[in-house]
Design a protein around this motif. Structure first.
Motif, mmCIF file in Angstrom:
data_model
loop_
_atom_site.group_PDB
_atom_site.id
_atom_site.type_symbol
_atom_site.label_atom_id
_atom_site.label_comp_id
_atom_site.label_asym_id
_atom_site.label_seq_id
_atom_site.Cartn_x
_atom_site.Cartn_y
_atom_site.Cartn_z
ATOM 1 N N THR A 1 44.457 26.912 39.875
ATOM 2 C CA THR A 1 43.624 26.571 38.718
ATOM 3 C C THR A 1 43.238 25.102 38.771
ATOM 4 N N GLU B 1 39.188 29.059 39.275
ATOM 5 C CA GLU B 1 39.862 29.338 38.003
ATOM 6 C C GLU B 1 39.973 28.046 37.200
ATOM 7 N N ASP C 1 40.616 29.888 31.482
ATOM 8 C CA ASP C 1 40.693 31.299 31.883
ATOM 9 C C ASP C 1 42.035 31.923 31.488
ATOM 10 N N GLY D 1 41.648 36.184 38.551
ATOM 11 C CA GLY D 1 40.388 36.729 39.074
ATOM 12 C C GLY D 1 40.600 37.798 40.129
#
Ligand SMILES: NC(=O)c1ccc[n+]([C@@H]2O[C@H](COP(=O)([O-])OP(=O)(O)OC[C@H]3O[C@@H](n4cnc5c(N)ncnc54)[C@H](O)[C@@H]3O)[C@@H](O)[C@H]2O)c1
Length: 252
Positions: free
Chosen positions: A189, A218, A222, A247
């Motif tokens: 992320t 990401e 999210d 994802g």
């Protein structure tokens, strides 16, 4: 009406990055948010309160028994209860990516102390309050690296594997008290730590994105919806589970 109206939730390690995104998102859903970190939390608390949210900052080390006890009692004094905790604090961004034979022993111990023991220590402190209420939600943060067996950060990956084991075993002990313990496993992320510390090359990012069903980077935001769901009454019959929010990078 927010999904977390009036609920009191502690987010550890929330001064920046993904923890800060959780704190912002929970406040927007009406929660009283306790922003915890070892670092300065005042900027985020000010940002949330300026927008009409409810938040306080508590500086406490998640491995210090006295500081945790103080955080719990300050929270209960202020809001009367603790409905949820996100155990997000960890050593991550600053960890060098290196072969397992080169990892410093003290660093290995530190990662275990903060990433694993810290989660246990905060959980054991809040669970006493939650048992008294007959209700509570704990979210522990693991990582997709556990499922991928990601190389070059052995201590980190091991610590996050332990989070899954710890959460499953804890969930069995507190179900009778209506306390749910679940795990979010984020993928790589783009938090400040990941971007600023420079441990991950563009090649690493691109390979991560290519391996996902949803082919984009990401962002901390999210992860927020899943946290809100796991803290809300909509998930009252879900416990001991791991949700990979990445994802579709790993399927579990
Ligand atoms: N960013 C990613 O790619 C990613 C992927 C999977 C999992 N995660 C996990 O998500 C969480 C947040 O990651 P991030 O990228 O925002 O990292 P980050 O380093 O920005 O956040 C960690 C926070 O924890 C705080 N902290 C560290 N030690 C502490 C202690 N002893 N007591 C209290 N607070 C302490 C730090 O000050 C920091 O604000 C971590 O648990 C991390 O392992 C991150």
């Amino acid at each position: 009406m927010g999904q977390l109206d009036g609920k009191t939730i502690i987010v550890t390690g929330a001064a920046q990055g993904i923890g800060a995104a959780y704190a912002r998102g929970l406040a927007e859903e009406g929660a009283n948010v306790v922003v915890n970190d070892v670092g300065d939390t005042s900027a985020l608390v000010e940002e949330i309160t300026k927008k009409g949210g409810v938040a306080i900052g508590i500086i406490a080390d998640v491995t210090d028994k006295g500081q945790i006890a103080e955080m719990v009692s300050q929270t209960v004094d202020k809001y009367g209860r603790i409905d949820g905790v996100i155990n997000n604090a960890a050593l991550f961004g600053k960890l060098l990516r290196q072969r397992f034979e080169d990892i410093d022993i003290n660093e290995f111990d530190n990662v275990m102390r903060i990433n694993v023991r810290g989660v246990w220590q905060v959980s054991r402190a809040v669970v006493k309050v939650m048992r008294g209420q007959g209700y509570g939600k704990i979210i522990n943060i693991a990582s997709g690296t556990v499922f991928k067996g990601t190389p070059m950060q052995l201590h980190y990956v091991t610590s996050k594997g332990a989070i899954i084991a710890l959460s499953r075993a804890m969930a069995r002990e507190v179900g009778e008290d209506n306390i749910c313990i679940n795990v979010i496993a984020p993928g790589l992320t783009e938090s400040e730590a990941v971007i600023n510390e420079g441990q991950f090359s563009k090649k690493h990012f691109d390979a991560n994105i290519a391996g996902r069903c949803i082919k984009r980077a990401e962002q901390p935001e999210d992860l927020v919806g899943t946290a809100i769901f796991l803290l809300s009454q909509d998930s009252d019959f879900i416990t001991g589970q791991v949700l990979c929010v990445d994802g579709g990078s790993v399927t579990h």
